[in-house]
Design a protein around this motif. Structure first.
Motif, PDB file in Angstrom:
ATOM      1  N   GLU A  80       0.757  -1.204   0.268  1.00 36.77           N
ATOM      2  CA  GLU A  80      -0.314  -0.346  -0.361  1.00 36.77           C
ATOM      3  C   GLU A  80       0.884   1.225   0.025  1.00 36.77           C
ATOM      4  OE1 GLU A  80      -3.016   2.535  -0.143  1.00 36.77           O
ATOM      5  OE2 GLU A  80      -3.686   0.275  -0.351  1.00 36.77           O
ATOM      6  N   HIS A  81       0.201   2.384  -0.930  1.00 41.09           N
ATOM      7  CA  HIS A  81       1.192   3.617  -1.105  1.00 41.09           C
ATOM      8  C   HIS A  81       0.887   4.422  -1.165  1.00 41.09           C
ATOM      9  CE1 HIS A  81       5.572   1.695  -3.129  1.00 41.09           C
ATOM     10  NE2 HIS A  81       4.396   0.472  -3.093  1.00 41.09           N
ATOM     11  N   VAL A  82       1.986   5.311  -0.331  1.00 42.86           N
ATOM     12  CA  VAL A  82       0.885   7.025  -0.032  1.00 42.86           C
ATOM     13  C   VAL A  82       2.104   7.974  -0.423  1.00 42.86           C
ATOM     14  CG1 VAL A  82       1.642   7.083   2.081  1.00 42.86           C
ATOM     15  CG2 VAL A  82      -0.407   8.501   1.553  1.00 42.86           C
ATOM     16  N   ILE A  83       1.759   9.077  -1.331  1.00 41.57           N
ATOM     17  CA  ILE A  83       2.720  10.281  -1.731  1.00 41.57           C
ATOM     18  C   ILE A  83       2.998  11.335  -0.716  1.00 41.57           C
ATOM     19  CG2 ILE A  83       1.788  11.045  -3.701  1.00 41.57           C
ATOM     20  CD1 ILE A  83       3.981  10.873  -4.016  1.00 41.57           C
ATOM     21  N   VAL A  84       4.085  11.906   0.227  1.00 42.04           N
ATOM     22  CA  VAL A  84       3.782  13.270   0.616  1.00 42.04           C
ATOM     23  C   VAL A  84       4.656  13.914  -0.566  1.00 42.04           C
ATOM     24  CG1 VAL A  84       5.187  14.506   1.859  1.00 42.04           C
ATOM     25  CG2 VAL A  84       4.588  12.357   2.799  1.00 42.04           C
ATOM     26  N   VAL A 141       5.668   5.062   2.170  1.00 46.58           N
ATOM     27  CA  VAL A 141       5.483   6.193   2.304  1.00 46.58           C
ATOM     28  C   VAL A 141       6.916   6.593   1.433  1.00 46.58           C
ATOM     29  CG1 VAL A 141       5.447   8.677   3.274  1.00 46.58           C
ATOM     30  CG2 VAL A 141       4.763   6.802   4.430  1.00 46.58           C
ATOM     31  N   PHE A 142       6.139   7.308  -0.229  1.00 45.43           N
ATOM     32  CA  PHE A 142       7.055   8.295  -0.989  1.00 45.43           C
ATOM     33  C   PHE A 142       7.501   9.699  -0.862  1.00 45.43           C
ATOM     34  CE2 PHE A 142       8.571   9.380  -5.025  1.00 45.43           C
ATOM     35  CZ  PHE A 142       9.942   8.930  -5.478  1.00 45.43           C
ATOM     36  N   ILE A 174       5.405  13.348   7.030  1.00 46.51           N
ATOM     37  CA  ILE A 174       5.518  11.888   6.461  1.00 46.51           C
ATOM     38  C   ILE A 174       4.634  11.546   8.078  1.00 46.51           C
ATOM     39  CG2 ILE A 174       7.338   9.753   7.829  1.00 46.51           C
ATOM     40  CD1 ILE A 174       9.212  10.977   5.482  1.00 46.51           C
ATOM     41  N   GLN A 175       4.676  11.915   9.039  1.00 44.88           N
ATOM     42  CA  GLN A 175       3.622  11.260  10.242  1.00 44.88           C
ATOM     43  C   GLN A 175       2.413  11.203  10.253  1.00 44.88           C
ATOM     44  OE1 GLN A 175       4.884  13.147  13.316  1.00 44.88           O
ATOM     45  NE2 GLN A 175       6.376  12.157  14.332  1.00 44.88           N
ATOM     46  N   LYS A 176       2.275  13.022   9.317  1.00 51.47           N
ATOM     47  CA  LYS A 176       0.401  12.985   9.178  1.00 51.47           C
ATOM     48  C   LYS A 176       0.016  11.449   7.846  1.00 51.47           C
ATOM     49  CE  LYS A 176      -3.219  16.226   7.539  1.00 51.47           C
ATOM     50  NZ  LYS A 176      -3.474  15.355   7.016  1.00 51.47           N
ATOM     51  N   ALA A 177       0.789  11.577   6.789  1.00 50.90           N
ATOM     52  CA  ALA A 177       0.835  10.616   5.973  1.00 50.90           C
ATOM     53  C   ALA A 177       0.455   8.991   6.289  1.00 50.90           C
ATOM     54  CB  ALA A 177       1.835  10.629   4.852  1.00 50.90           C
TER      55      ALA A 177
END
Length: 203
Positions: free
Chosen positions: A89-93, A131-132, A108-111
Motif C-alpha cells: 500500500e503506497h502513499v505520497i508526500v 511512504v514515498f 510523513i507522520q501525517k501521511a
C-alpha cells in the motif's frame, strides 16, 4: 489462489524500465498509472524496487522481487525462496506547488496516520505501507517518526523512501523501515547509466 501478475524478469531489467520515470521526477508525482502493470503508478513500482534492493543487500542476491497486483493493490513483493508475499500500500508526500521547504517529518507522520485512519484494521491488516516522500524539507528523523507510529499499528510494516540526491547523473535514494526502537536506513545508489546499483546500510 494463484494470481495472474506482471513482473520484470530481473531487478536489472526493472531498473532500466524505471529509468525514464526516475529521470522525469514529475511523472513520479503526477504520472498516469501503468496499464501493463495493472495500473501500478511509477512511484509505486520504484518504491517496491527500492525495498527489494535494500532487503536483497542482506541476502547478497535478488531474493525479493515485485510484481503488479491484479486485485487493485499497489503491487506485491515476493520472497522467491521463503514463499511469503507482501501486499503493498503506497502513499505520497508531494512536493509543495511553489517548491518551498516543508516539515518533512511532520508530513510523513501525517501521511501514515491518514492511511491508518482510512479504514482501520480491516483496511490495513496484511499490508505493508510505503511512504514515498517528495517533500523538500531537508533532513528528517527516522527514529523520531518510528517512535510516533500509531498505537496500535494496523499495517504489518511501514517504510519510507525518498530521493536524497543526484550527482553526475547517479541517483541516491534513502530507504527506511520504521520501528519503534531503532529504524534501519539504507542508501541505494543507482549508477548514472542505470545498469547497476549499490546499497549502503546507514543505521
Amino acid at each position: 489462489m494463484q494470481l495472474e501478475v506482471t513482473r520484470f524478469k530481473s531487478m536489472h531489467i526493472a531498473l532500466k524500465e524505471l529509468e525514464r520515470f526516475i529521470r522525469d521526477g514529475e511523472h513520479l508525482q503526477t504520472g498516469k498509472p501503468l496499464r501493463q502493470m495493472h495500473d501500478l503508478r511509477s512511484r509505486e513500482a520504484l518504491g517496491n524496487w527500492l525495498l527489494c534492493a535494500a532487503v536483497n543487500h542482506g541476502f547478497v542476491r535478488d531474493r525479493l522481487i515485485f510484481s503488479s497486483d491484479p486485485r487493485g493493490g499497489d503491487g506485491i513483493i515476493q520472497d522467491t525462496e521463503g514463499g511469503t508475499t507482501w501486499d503493498m500500500e503506497h502513499v505520497i508526500v508531494p512536493a509543495s506547488r511553489d517548491g518551498s521547504a516543508q516539515d518533512e517529518t511532520a508530513l510523513i507522520q501525517k501521511a501514515i496516520q491518514d492511511k491508518q485512519n482510512k479504514g482501520g484494521r480491516a483496511y490495513a491488516s496484511g499490508k505493508t505501507l510505503v511512504v514515498f516522500s517528495n517533500a523538500r524539507g531537508g533532513e528528517w528523523y527516522p527514529n523520531r517518526v518510528g517512535r510516533a507510529l500509531p498505537e496500535p499499528l494496523d499495517f504489518d510494516a511501514v517504510w519510507v523512501v525518498c530521493l536524497q540526491g543526484v550527482v553526475d547523473g547517479g541517483y541516491t535514494y534513502g530507504v527506511t523501515r520504521l520501528e519503534r526502537t531503532h529504524s534501519p536506513v539504507w542508501r541505494v545508489h543507482i549508477a548514472p547509466d542505470f545498469g547497476s546499483w549499490t546499497v549502503e546500510p546507514v543505521q
